[in-house]
Design a protein around this motif. Structure first.
Motif, PDB file in Angstrom:
ATOM      1  N   GLY A  89     -43.026  21.760  83.887  1.00 52.70           N
ATOM      2  CA  GLY A  89     -43.604  20.580  84.507  1.00 52.70           C
ATOM      3  C   GLY A  89     -43.843  20.736  85.994  1.00 52.70           C
ATOM      4  O   GLY A  89     -43.762  21.825  86.565  1.00 52.70           O
ATOM      5  N   HIS A  90     -44.131  19.583  86.628  1.00 51.59           N
ATOM      6  CA  HIS A  90     -44.438  19.544  88.055  1.00 51.59           C
ATOM      7  C   HIS A  90     -44.405  18.079  88.480  1.00 51.59           C
ATOM      8  O   HIS A  90     -44.685  17.188  87.700  1.00 51.59           O
ATOM      9  CB  HIS A  90     -45.827  20.150  88.314  1.00 51.59           C
ATOM     10  N   GLY A  91     -44.041  17.833  89.720  1.00 53.29           N
ATOM     11  CA  GLY A  91     -44.024  16.457  90.215  1.00 53.29           C
ATOM     12  C   GLY A  91     -42.736  15.740  89.861  1.00 53.29           C
ATOM     13  O   GLY A  91     -41.715  16.362  89.553  1.00 53.29           O
ATOM     14  N   ILE A  92     -42.784  14.407  89.886  1.00 47.55           N
ATOM     15  CA  ILE A  92     -41.561  13.630  89.692  1.00 47.55           C
ATOM     16  C   ILE A  92     -41.004  13.749  88.279  1.00 47.55           C
ATOM     17  O   ILE A  92     -39.836  13.435  88.043  1.00 47.55           O
ATOM     18  CB  ILE A  92     -41.767  12.136  90.047  1.00 47.55           C
ATOM     19  N   HIS A  93     -41.818  14.206  87.336  1.00 48.48           N
ATOM     20  CA  HIS A  93     -41.352  14.355  85.955  1.00 48.48           C
ATOM     21  C   HIS A  93     -40.992  15.805  85.631  1.00 48.48           C
ATOM     22  O   HIS A  93     -40.853  16.155  84.455  1.00 48.48           O
ATOM     23  CB  HIS A  93     -42.410  13.845  84.978  1.00 48.48           C
ATOM     24  N   TYR A  94     -40.839  16.634  86.659  1.00 51.60           N
ATOM     25  CA  TYR A  94     -40.398  18.015  86.452  1.00 51.60           C
ATOM     26  C   TYR A  94     -39.097  18.013  85.644  1.00 51.60           C
ATOM     27  O   TYR A  94     -38.221  17.159  85.852  1.00 51.60           O
ATOM     28  CB  TYR A  94     -40.166  18.688  87.809  1.00 51.60           C
ATOM     29  N   CYS A  95     -38.972  18.950  84.732  1.00 50.89           N
ATOM     30  CA  CYS A  95     -37.844  18.974  83.791  1.00 50.89           C
ATOM     31  C   CYS A  95     -36.497  18.872  84.506  1.00 50.89           C
ATOM     32  O   CYS A  95     -36.140  19.737  85.319  1.00 50.89           O
ATOM     33  CB  CYS A  95     -37.897  20.257  82.973  1.00 50.89           C
ATOM     34  N   LEU A  96     -35.764  17.834  84.194  1.00 58.80           N
ATOM     35  CA  LEU A  96     -34.470  17.593  84.818  1.00 58.80           C
ATOM     36  C   LEU A  96     -33.484  18.719  84.525  1.00 58.80           C
ATOM     37  O   LEU A  96     -32.670  19.097  85.362  1.00 58.80           O
ATOM     38  CB  LEU A  96     -33.905  16.261  84.311  1.00 58.80           C
ATOM     39  N   GLY A  97     -33.559  19.279  83.342  1.00 55.73           N
ATOM     40  CA  GLY A  97     -32.625  20.324  82.947  1.00 55.73           C
ATOM     41  C   GLY A  97     -33.111  21.731  83.224  1.00 55.73           C
ATOM     42  O   GLY A  97     -32.530  22.696  82.701  1.00 55.73           O
ATOM     43  N   ALA A  98     -34.141  21.894  84.070  1.00 61.22           N
ATOM     44  CA  ALA A  98     -34.702  23.221  84.327  1.00 61.22           C
ATOM     45  C   ALA A  98     -33.669  24.228  84.830  1.00 61.22           C
ATOM     46  O   ALA A  98     -33.632  25.376  84.346  1.00 61.22           O
ATOM     47  CB  ALA A  98     -35.873  23.117  85.303  1.00 61.22           C
ATOM     48  N   PRO A  99     -32.802  23.874  85.790  1.00 62.33           N
ATOM     49  CA  PRO A  99     -31.811  24.856  86.246  1.00 62.33           C
ATOM     50  C   PRO A  99     -30.892  25.334  85.120  1.00 62.33           C
ATOM     51  O   PRO A  99     -30.547  26.524  85.041  1.00 62.33           O
ATOM     52  CB  PRO A  99     -31.021  24.099  87.325  1.00 62.33           C
ATOM     53  N   LEU A 100     -30.510  24.416  84.232  1.00 57.83           N
ATOM     54  CA  LEU A 100     -29.636  24.788  83.124  1.00 57.83           C
ATOM     55  C   LEU A 100     -30.387  25.657  82.118  1.00 57.83           C
ATOM     56  O   LEU A 100     -29.844  26.652  81.615  1.00 57.83           O
ATOM     57  CB  LEU A 100     -29.088  23.538  82.446  1.00 57.83           C
ATOM     58  N   ALA A 101     -31.627  25.316  81.817  1.00 64.19           N
ATOM     59  CA  ALA A 101     -32.415  26.102  80.866  1.00 64.19           C
ATOM     60  C   ALA A 101     -32.625  27.521  81.382  1.00 64.19           C
ATOM     61  O   ALA A 101     -32.526  28.498  80.618  1.00 64.19           O
ATOM     62  CB  ALA A 101     -33.768  25.435  80.622  1.00 64.19           C
ATOM     63  N   ARG A 102     -32.901  27.653  82.669  1.00 65.11           N
ATOM     64  CA  ARG A 102     -33.080  28.983  83.260  1.00 65.11           C
ATOM     65  C   ARG A 102     -31.790  29.806  83.152  1.00 65.11           C
ATOM     66  O   ARG A 102     -31.809  30.977  82.774  1.00 65.11           O
ATOM     67  CB  ARG A 102     -33.473  28.855  84.730  1.00 65.11           C
TER      68      ARG A 102
END
Length: 396
Positions: A334-347
């Motif tokens: 994603g991008h912007g205010i709806h960028y994936c909240l769990g992105a750091p954990l998924a990475r």
């Protein structure tokens, strides 16, 4: 065009053609209703951050594709909200997914990955989705949220019924929603009786004590979204990344030679074969122009993350996996205010899962059995990943 069938069977062929001939085009969704599909990187990125494109279904015009329909008790989640409600709820759960918190989880994640690989033994064959890529994120997110072992159900069966409904069992999606709602009601009641040091207990305290007040529906919907999105996207990212490595042995050799490359390689895996074909549908609150095409207010806009990430104007030679590429700025999460909240954990989970797998198995290859992709309009993930393996060293 018959969007649903073509997209699910050969997405990148379709996207390559559309970016050239019809970068913003009218299509038909899985429910037979129309929508607009956007495929160029610059258009998708701009639209993801455009406040005129709402996630709130109240702005949807009748007769257009609306996407997954959930009961009210599960529908009051971040994927259906705009500011200020979106801002308020995201702030409540954001602290659980900060980079600092994720770094503290790395050791437990690696320990879980090692246990799952231990169970495979020294050599043999396995479906790496069911034996590794799926259980790892489920265990991690359940531990984070605070789901006791006795409450851990077959979440993947429920989400599969929603994401990839069986045409032969049209009632399966409804049954899954009823089962999930009952599960979250039971789990919430348990946490009220026995609160602990976990995310769900914290959210219940906010609901019951004060502060940024949550409605009961918001509480249930947040719990649903965190568990649903917190593992489903990660399952797909891990599985897709492993398949990409197996299909590109030259790139796998680079990671085996230099494990420090794995951290940066996750960005290229996400760009090349991300976990979602499409972002959550959006509804213009006023007439908007995207890529030179005017889209009336209330009609459905579908932003193709996968097409954007294979746009040659942004990423040269985009259909090639290149772990030396600077893939920063991809839109897989994603991008912007709806960028994936769990992105750091998924990475982090994907990086750890790949590192543990490559360290453990000296030989890892696809078997003769066919890999199967989930038949889904939105999700890009594998049902099966049959492999043959042999351990590098004895496991203890």
């Amino acid at each position: 065009m018959d969007f649903a069938d073509d997209l699910m069977t050969r997405p990148y062929d379709i996207y390559d053609r559309l970016r050239t001939t019809s970068p913003v085009c009218r299509i038909t969704g899985t429910d037979g209703q129309p929508a607009w599909l956007v495929t160029r990187f610059d258009d998708v990125r701009a639209a993801l951050a455009d406040p005129r494109l709402s996630l709130d279904k109240a702005h949807a015009r009748e007769g257009n594709y609306r996407g997954l329909s959930l009961p009210p008790a599960l529908d009051a989640n971040l994927l259906n909200m705009d500011p200020p409600d979106h801002t308020r709820l995201r702030r409540l759960v954001g602290r659980a997914f900060t980079q600092r918190r994720v770094e503290q989880l790395r050791a437990p994640i690696r320990a879980t990955a090692d246990r799952l690989l231990d169970a495979l033994g020294e050599e043999g064959t396995t479906n790496l989705i069911t034996s590794y890529a799926a259980p790892l994120p489920i265990i991690v997110i359940c531990d984070l949220v605070g789901v006791p072992d006795s409450y851990r159900r077959d979440f993947r069966a429920w989400t599969t019924a929603l994401i990839s409904p069986d045409p032969g069992r049209p009632q399966a999606a409804k049954e899954a929603m009823v089962a999930m709602l009952g599960f979250f009601q039971e789990l919430t009641a348990h946490k009220r009786r026995e609160p602990a040091d976990d995310l769900l207990s914290d959210l219940i305290a906010v609901r019951d004590i004060g502060g940024d007040r949550l409605t009961e529906d918001e509480l249930m919907s947040l719990a649903f979204l965190i568990l649903f999105a917190g593992y489903e996207n990660t399952v797909q990212l891990i599985g897709n990344s492993i398949l990409a490595l197996l299909q590109h042995p030259d790139q796998a050799a680079l990671l085996r030679q230099d494990a420090s490359r794995i951290h940066a390689s996750v960005e290229e895996f996400a760009r090349y074969e991300g976990p979602a074909l499409l972002a959550i549908r959006r509804f213009p609150t006023q007439d908007v122009t995207i890529g030179g095409v005017q889209i009336p207010a209330g009609e459905t806009v579908l932003l193709s993350l996968s097409a954007a990430n294979r746009d040659p104007d942004r990423f040269p030679d985009p259909n090639r996996l290149d772990l030396g590429r600077d893939a920063a700025g991809h839109l897989a999460l994603g991008h912007g205010i709806h960028y994936c909240l769990g992105a750091p954990l998924a990475r982090a989970e994907t990086e750890i899962a790949l590192a543990a797998l490559l360290e453990r198995f000296e030989e890892l290859e696809l078997t003769e059995e066919k890999t199967r992709w989930r038949p889904s309009l939105r999700a890009r993930g594998l049902l099966d990943l049959p492999v043959r393996y042999r351990a590098t060293r004895p496991s203890f």
